[in-house]
Scaffold this motif. Sequence first.
Motif, PDB file in Angstrom:
ATOM      1  N   ASP A 177       2.252  35.225  34.315  1.00 20.90           N
ATOM      2  CA  ASP A 177       1.001  35.209  34.941  1.00 20.90           C
ATOM      3  C   ASP A 177      -0.146  36.150  34.724  1.00 20.90           C
ATOM      4  O   ASP A 177       0.321  37.200  35.138  1.00 20.90           O
ATOM      5  CB  ASP A 177       1.451  35.129  36.434  1.00 20.90           C
ATOM      6  CG  ASP A 177       0.212  34.798  37.298  1.00 20.90           C
ATOM      7  OD1 ASP A 177      -0.973  35.077  37.151  1.00 20.90           O
ATOM      8  OD2 ASP A 177       0.539  33.716  38.202  1.00 20.90           O
ATOM      9  N   TRP A 178      -1.271  35.648  34.058  1.00 25.34           N
ATOM     10  CA  TRP A 178      -2.266  36.825  33.673  1.00 25.34           C
ATOM     11  C   TRP A 178      -3.235  36.764  34.879  1.00 25.34           C
ATOM     12  O   TRP A 178      -3.887  35.565  35.336  1.00 25.34           O
ATOM     13  CB  TRP A 178      -2.731  36.422  32.488  1.00 25.34           C
ATOM     14  CG  TRP A 178      -3.598  37.618  31.775  1.00 25.34           C
ATOM     15  CD1 TRP A 178      -4.343  38.605  32.121  1.00 25.34           C
ATOM     16  CD2 TRP A 178      -3.351  37.837  30.530  1.00 25.34           C
ATOM     17  NE1 TRP A 178      -4.748  39.381  31.418  1.00 25.34           N
ATOM     18  CE2 TRP A 178      -3.898  39.223  30.149  1.00 25.34           C
ATOM     19  CE3 TRP A 178      -2.479  37.225  29.300  1.00 25.34           C
ATOM     20  CZ2 TRP A 178      -3.921  39.722  28.653  1.00 25.34           C
ATOM     21  CZ3 TRP A 178      -2.188  38.105  28.111  1.00 25.34           C
ATOM     22  CH2 TRP A 178      -3.245  39.192  27.823  1.00 25.34           C
ATOM     23  N   TRP A 196      -4.468  31.676  28.457  1.00 23.03           N
ATOM     24  CA  TRP A 196      -3.837  31.065  29.585  1.00 23.03           C
ATOM     25  C   TRP A 196      -3.590  29.685  29.120  1.00 23.03           C
ATOM     26  O   TRP A 196      -2.649  28.999  29.106  1.00 23.03           O
ATOM     27  CB  TRP A 196      -4.311  31.080  30.793  1.00 23.03           C
ATOM     28  CG  TRP A 196      -3.931  30.005  32.015  1.00 23.03           C
ATOM     29  CD1 TRP A 196      -2.812  29.789  32.361  1.00 23.03           C
ATOM     30  CD2 TRP A 196      -4.983  29.185  32.503  1.00 23.03           C
ATOM     31  NE1 TRP A 196      -2.796  28.626  33.561  1.00 23.03           N
ATOM     32  CE2 TRP A 196      -4.239  28.345  33.387  1.00 23.03           C
ATOM     33  CE3 TRP A 196      -6.463  28.809  32.313  1.00 23.03           C
ATOM     34  CZ2 TRP A 196      -4.812  27.331  34.218  1.00 23.03           C
ATOM     35  CZ3 TRP A 196      -7.068  27.692  33.091  1.00 23.03           C
ATOM     36  CH2 TRP A 196      -6.351  26.994  34.280  1.00 23.03           C
ATOM     37  N   LEU A 203      -2.064  31.512  35.434  1.00 17.68           N
ATOM     38  CA  LEU A 203      -3.226  32.235  35.637  1.00 17.68           C
ATOM     39  C   LEU A 203      -3.416  32.647  37.062  1.00 17.68           C
ATOM     40  O   LEU A 203      -3.271  31.660  38.039  1.00 17.68           O
ATOM     41  CB  LEU A 203      -4.634  31.505  35.307  1.00 17.68           C
ATOM     42  CG  LEU A 203      -5.916  32.132  35.165  1.00 17.68           C
ATOM     43  CD1 LEU A 203      -5.693  33.362  34.047  1.00 17.68           C
ATOM     44  CD2 LEU A 203      -6.780  31.351  34.954  1.00 17.68           C
TER      45      LEU A 203
END
Length: 452
Positions: A177-178, A196, A203
Motif C-alpha cells: 500500500d503506497w 499503483w 493506494l
Amino acid sequence: MIFHDWPWRHWRDLRPQAVAIRLGDETLNWQTLCERVDALASGFAAQGVQCGDGVMLRACNHPRTLLAWLALMQCGARILPVNPQLPDTLLRQLLPSMTLRHALDLADESEFAELSRLEMGVFSGSYAVPWDAHRLTSMTLTSGSTGLPKAAVHTPDAHLASAAGVLSLIPFAAQDDWLLSLPLYHVSGQGILWRWLLAGARLTVREKIPLQQALQGCTHASLVPTQLWRLLNDNVSVALKAVLLGGAAIPVELTELARTRGIRSWCGYGLTEFASTVCAKEADGLPDVGRALPGREVKIVDGEVWLRASSMAAGYWREGRLVPLVNADGWFATCDRGVLQGERLTIPGRMDNLFFSGGEGIQPEEVERIIAAHPQVRQVFIVPKEDAEFGHRSVAVVDLQEGYPSSALAEWCRDKLASFQQPIRWLALPEHLAQGGIKISRRALQHWVATV
C-alpha cells in the motif's frame, strides 16, 4: 505489462474483490472503484467533456481529487493539474496558452470566465472512451528557474514506462500500500498513481492529516528526509518497509537508522519532463544518484546531463500544439551538471544554481552535501544573497534536530568548507516553505532570504 483497457478496469476484471484503494476511512475494491469512476465519468461527459478536451483540475490531495483524475482520464481529457496556491494572476497568464475548455476547481470558488466550470456530478450508467496508451493525458507544470512554467505533456504509455522503471528496483506487490503523500499537480505524485495502477497494488489517499496518521497501514511512501527524520525520532509505529526519498542530500545516518527499523530507503534523480524518476539506487551514503532505470539513457556532453527515455514527455504544450523538448541530436539537455563513473551518475548541481562570491564559483549542492553529513542536520540549502563587495554571499537555511544550535554546526564546518564557501548566516528552515513534503523551491528560499 500491456493494458488493453483502462488499468482500473483491467484489475477489476482480474481481481474484482481485491482491495484497491483507501479513500480516507473508506476502503474500496476494484469493482467498487470502477463503479465510482464510471458514475463520475458519466457526469463529466453529460457536462460536455469530450475526448481530447483540456481540463484544469485545481485541487489539493483528497479522495475526491483522485476519483476526479481517474474519471477525467476515462473521458479522454487532457488534464492540467494546478496547485491551489498558485495566484489567480499567474493562472490567467498561463491559461490562454494551455487550450483548455473546462475547469474543475475543488479548492475554492475561483471563476475563470473562459472555462466551463465542472461539478462532481454523479450520473447513472458507464461512460468511457476507448483506452489509448498514446493519447495525451497529463500536462504537468515545470518549475523552471525563469519565466512562466511550461507544461510537459505525457501519455499513459510514458507514465507506465516511468512506473515500470521504478518498480524494477523497488518491490511493490499486490498486498502493498503506497501513500499518495505528494499531490497530483506534482509529477512525483503522478508517479505514485501510475505505480499503483501498473502493479495492481493498493493506494491510500487521505485528507490533510499528520503524516504519522496518514501512514497507518501503508508499506510504501515518497518522502523528503525531514519527514523521515521526524517519524524515526518520534518513534512512530508504522508499517513502512520502503521509502523513496527525494528533494535534498540524504544523510547516511538517516538511512541507517531507517534500516534498523526495517525500512529500506531509495533515492534518485528525476525530472518533470521524464514523468518522475530517471536514475535511482538503494541509499548507500555515496554522492551518486544511481544507475539509469530500464528504458532510460544518460550521457554527458560538455559536462551537462543529456537524457532520452520511453518515459519522456511528448513535448511542451503551447497554443494548442506540442513543442518538441529534444535538441537537434534527439536528446533532452537538462542544464544539470553530471559525471558518469561507469554506469553511476553523479549530479554536482544545476548549471543555473552556480553563483560567484568574490570571483569564486559556488555550487550550492556541493556545499549542501558536506553539511548534510552532520548527524544533527535534517535538511540544508545554500542560498546566495546579494552583497555589494562580493557580488553574493552564502546563506545556509537548515532544518536541525531540536535543540542543536546552528553556531555549533558553523564551527563543525570550519575545516570542511573553503573560506569562500562558509555561510555568513545560518537560518532555520521556515515551516511555510516546506510545503508539506514537496520539493522545496530554491527560488522561494532565495526570495525569503533576501527579506530577513
